[in-house]
Design a protein around this motif. Structure first.
Motif, PDB file in Angstrom:
ATOM      1  N   SER A 154     -48.776   8.985 -32.986  1.00  0.00           N
ATOM      2  CA  SER A 154     -48.338  10.533 -33.293  1.00  0.00           C
ATOM      3  C   SER A 154     -48.560  11.126 -34.598  1.00  0.00           C
ATOM      4  CB  SER A 154     -46.847  10.414 -32.875  1.00  0.00           C
ATOM      5  OG  SER A 154     -46.339  10.060 -31.567  1.00  0.00           O
ATOM      6  N   TYR A 155     -48.616  10.334 -35.481  1.00  0.00           N
ATOM      7  CA  TYR A 155     -48.891  10.832 -36.806  1.00  0.00           C
ATOM      8  C   TYR A 155     -50.512  11.445 -36.825  1.00  0.00           C
ATOM      9  CZ  TYR A 155     -50.077  11.163 -41.821  1.00  0.00           C
ATOM     10  OH  TYR A 155     -50.283  11.616 -43.246  1.00  0.00           O
ATOM     11  N   ILE A 156     -51.395  10.626 -36.148  1.00  0.00           N
ATOM     12  CA  ILE A 156     -52.754  10.831 -36.334  1.00  0.00           C
ATOM     13  C   ILE A 156     -52.944  12.311 -35.257  1.00  0.00           C
ATOM     14  CG2 ILE A 156     -54.994   9.821 -35.268  1.00  0.00           C
ATOM     15  CD1 ILE A 156     -53.929   7.122 -36.150  1.00  0.00           C
ATOM     16  N   GLU A 157     -52.022  12.249 -34.195  1.00  0.00           N
ATOM     17  CA  GLU A 157     -52.234  13.431 -33.554  1.00  0.00           C
ATOM     18  C   GLU A 157     -51.948  14.671 -34.100  1.00  0.00           C
ATOM     19  OE1 GLU A 157     -53.619  14.003 -30.494  1.00  0.00           O
ATOM     20  OE2 GLU A 157     -54.454  12.011 -30.753  1.00  0.00           O
ATOM     21  N   PHE A 158     -50.751  14.599 -34.987  1.00  0.00           N
ATOM     22  CA  PHE A 158     -50.275  15.382 -36.052  1.00  0.00           C
ATOM     23  C   PHE A 158     -51.359  16.081 -36.900  1.00  0.00           C
ATOM     24  CE2 PHE A 158     -48.680  16.527 -40.048  1.00  0.00           C
ATOM     25  CZ  PHE A 158     -47.754  17.812 -39.568  1.00  0.00           C
ATOM     26  N   LEU A 159     -52.170  15.088 -37.488  1.00  0.00           N
ATOM     27  CA  LEU A 159     -53.209  15.452 -38.406  1.00  0.00           C
ATOM     28  C   LEU A 159     -54.382  16.006 -37.599  1.00  0.00           C
ATOM     29  CD1 LEU A 159     -53.389  12.263 -40.588  1.00  0.00           C
ATOM     30  CD2 LEU A 159     -52.367  14.315 -40.979  1.00  0.00           C
ATOM     31  N   LYS A 160     -54.718  15.787 -36.528  1.00  0.00           N
ATOM     32  CA  LYS A 160     -55.636  16.431 -35.686  1.00  0.00           C
ATOM     33  C   LYS A 160     -55.387  17.862 -35.542  1.00  0.00           C
ATOM     34  CE  LYS A 160     -57.513  12.320 -33.045  1.00  0.00           C
ATOM     35  NZ  LYS A 160     -57.533  11.969 -31.666  1.00  0.00           N
ATOM     36  N   LYS A 161     -53.997  18.168 -35.430  1.00  0.00           N
ATOM     37  CA  LYS A 161     -53.719  19.554 -35.334  1.00  0.00           C
ATOM     38  C   LYS A 161     -53.534  20.467 -36.693  1.00  0.00           C
ATOM     39  CE  LYS A 161     -51.497  18.553 -30.832  1.00  0.00           C
ATOM     40  NZ  LYS A 161     -50.451  18.044 -30.295  1.00  0.00           N
ATOM     41  N   THR A 162     -53.166  19.645 -37.525  1.00  0.00           N
ATOM     42  CA  THR A 162     -53.008  20.408 -38.884  1.00  0.00           C
ATOM     43  C   THR A 162     -52.848  19.418 -40.148  1.00  0.00           C
ATOM     44  OG1 THR A 162     -51.322  21.736 -40.459  1.00  0.00           O
ATOM     45  CG2 THR A 162     -50.310  20.075 -38.703  1.00  0.00           C
ATOM     46  N   ASN A 163     -53.680  19.394 -40.937  1.00  0.00           N
ATOM     47  CA  ASN A 163     -53.695  18.360 -41.932  1.00  0.00           C
ATOM     48  C   ASN A 163     -52.662  18.460 -43.075  1.00  0.00           C
ATOM     49  OD1 ASN A 163     -54.911  16.314 -43.584  1.00  0.00           O
ATOM     50  ND2 ASN A 163     -55.946  17.949 -44.812  1.00  0.00           N
ATOM     51  N   GLY A 164     -51.698  18.019 -42.735  1.00  0.00           N
ATOM     52  CA  GLY A 164     -50.225  18.110 -43.680  1.00  0.00           C
ATOM     53  C   GLY A 164     -49.444  19.415 -43.254  1.00  0.00           C
ATOM     54  N   LEU A 165     -48.295  19.517 -43.844  1.00  0.00           N
ATOM     55  CA  LEU A 165     -47.201  20.451 -43.806  1.00  0.00           C
ATOM     56  C   LEU A 165     -46.614  20.597 -45.112  1.00  0.00           C
ATOM     57  CD1 LEU A 165     -45.789  22.411 -42.010  1.00  0.00           C
ATOM     58  CD2 LEU A 165     -44.142  20.642 -41.680  1.00  0.00           C
ATOM     59  N   ASN A 166     -46.786  21.699 -45.845  1.00  0.00           N
ATOM     60  CA  ASN A 166     -45.816  22.055 -46.661  1.00  0.00           C
ATOM     61  C   ASN A 166     -44.908  23.338 -46.629  1.00  0.00           C
ATOM     62  OD1 ASN A 166     -44.624  22.532 -49.082  1.00  0.00           O
ATOM     63  ND2 ASN A 166     -46.610  22.142 -50.379  1.00  0.00           N
ATOM     64  N   PHE A 167     -43.662  23.266 -46.020  1.00  0.00           N
ATOM     65  CA  PHE A 167     -42.900  24.365 -45.606  1.00  0.00           C
ATOM     66  C   PHE A 167     -41.627  24.334 -46.006  1.00  0.00           C
ATOM     67  CE2 PHE A 167     -40.210  26.524 -42.487  1.00  0.00           C
ATOM     68  CZ  PHE A 167     -40.446  27.708 -42.633  1.00  0.00           C
TER      69      PHE A 167
ATOM     70  N   GLY B  96     -39.718  23.321 -48.401  1.00  0.00           N
ATOM     71  CA  GLY B  96     -39.392  22.390 -49.277  1.00  0.00           C
ATOM     72  C   GLY B  96     -39.661  20.892 -48.499  1.00  0.00           C
ATOM     73  N   LEU B  97     -40.140  20.911 -47.160  1.00  0.00           N
ATOM     74  CA  LEU B  97     -40.672  19.889 -46.557  1.00  0.00           C
ATOM     75  C   LEU B  97     -42.058  19.575 -46.718  1.00  0.00           C
ATOM     76  CD1 LEU B  97     -40.101  17.475 -44.628  1.00  0.00           C
ATOM     77  CD2 LEU B  97     -40.496  19.056 -42.609  1.00  0.00           C
ATOM     78  N   VAL B  98     -42.631  18.351 -47.109  1.00  0.00           N
ATOM     79  CA  VAL B  98     -43.916  17.868 -47.203  1.00  0.00           C
ATOM     80  C   VAL B  98     -44.333  17.009 -46.251  1.00  0.00           C
ATOM     81  CG1 VAL B  98     -45.730  17.220 -48.813  1.00  0.00           C
ATOM     82  CG2 VAL B  98     -44.013  18.887 -49.710  1.00  0.00           C
ATOM     83  N   ILE B  99     -45.118  16.970 -45.364  1.00  0.00           N
ATOM     84  CA  ILE B  99     -45.818  15.949 -44.472  1.00  0.00           C
ATOM     85  C   ILE B  99     -47.285  15.934 -45.129  1.00  0.00           C
ATOM     86  CG2 ILE B  99     -46.394  15.238 -42.243  1.00  0.00           C
ATOM     87  CD1 ILE B  99     -43.347  15.548 -42.735  1.00  0.00           C
ATOM     88  N   TYR B 100     -47.509  14.669 -45.345  1.00  0.00           N
ATOM     89  CA  TYR B 100     -48.779  14.202 -46.087  1.00  0.00           C
ATOM     90  C   TYR B 100     -50.051  14.219 -45.093  1.00  0.00           C
ATOM     91  CZ  TYR B 100     -45.225  12.288 -49.335  1.00  0.00           C
ATOM     92  OH  TYR B 100     -43.872  11.803 -49.838  1.00  0.00           O
ATOM     93  N   GLY B 101     -50.913  14.764 -45.621  1.00  0.00           N
ATOM     94  CA  GLY B 101     -52.098  15.005 -44.917  1.00  0.00           C
ATOM     95  C   GLY B 101     -53.350  14.051 -45.478  1.00  0.00           C
ATOM     96  N   VAL B 102     -54.486  14.520 -45.003  1.00  0.00           N
ATOM     97  CA  VAL B 102     -55.586  13.451 -45.357  1.00  0.00           C
ATOM     98  C   VAL B 102     -55.814  13.695 -46.612  1.00  0.00           C
ATOM     99  CG1 VAL B 102     -58.137  12.978 -44.605  1.00  0.00           C
ATOM    100  CG2 VAL B 102     -56.483  13.369 -43.018  1.00  0.00           C
ATOM    101  N   ASP B 103     -56.205  12.821 -47.560  1.00  0.00           N
ATOM    102  CA  ASP B 103     -56.756  13.050 -48.867  1.00  0.00           C
ATOM    103  C   ASP B 103     -57.934  13.809 -49.049  1.00  0.00           C
ATOM    104  OD1 ASP B 103     -55.098  10.896 -50.745  1.00  0.00           O
ATOM    105  OD2 ASP B 103     -54.870  10.340 -48.526  1.00  0.00           O
TER     106      ASP B 103
END
Length: 105
Positions: A3-16, A18-25
């Motif tokens: 599911s995380y990989i699918e998330f990364l295919k749609k958006t490379n991380g998230l910063n909104f 105060g919430l940060v979801i890490y993306g591809v380096d």
């Protein structure tokens, strides 16, 4: 993890909000990112400076929590930042992400 990989295919991380979801380096991307992305590998390396945190795979954080996979208990978890106190567990990455988004909205 799928599911995380699918998330990364749609958006490379998230910063909104105060919430940060890490993306591809950044150095692993084929093309330069337009936005500053907190890389999954580089951020986990930072958190792994403390031995007790090595049991977790960190997917993101907020002002008050880390969102992780607990490798020992085999569960997605929210833990207090910085004490490491367990807050709650989730059945999947998707449910963890959903709860994290609900918390900041």
């Amino acid at each position: 993890m799928a599911s995380y990989i699918e998330f990364l295919k749609k958006t490379n991380g998230l910063n909104f909000n105060g919430l940060v979801i890490y993306g591809v380096d950044r150095d692993l991307l084929d093309r330069k990112a337009n936005e500053d992305v907190h890389g999954f590998i580089e951020t986990n390396a930072i958190w792994y400076e403390n031995d007790w945190q090595k049991r977790y795979i960190f997917f993101g954080d907020s002002d008050t929590a880390w969102y992780c996979y607990d490798q020992e208990d085999r569960a997605y978890v929210e833990i207090d930042k910085p004490s490491g106190t367990f807050i709650q567990s989730f059945d999947s990455f998707d449910s963890m992400l959903s709860q994290a988004l609900e918390t900041i909205l």
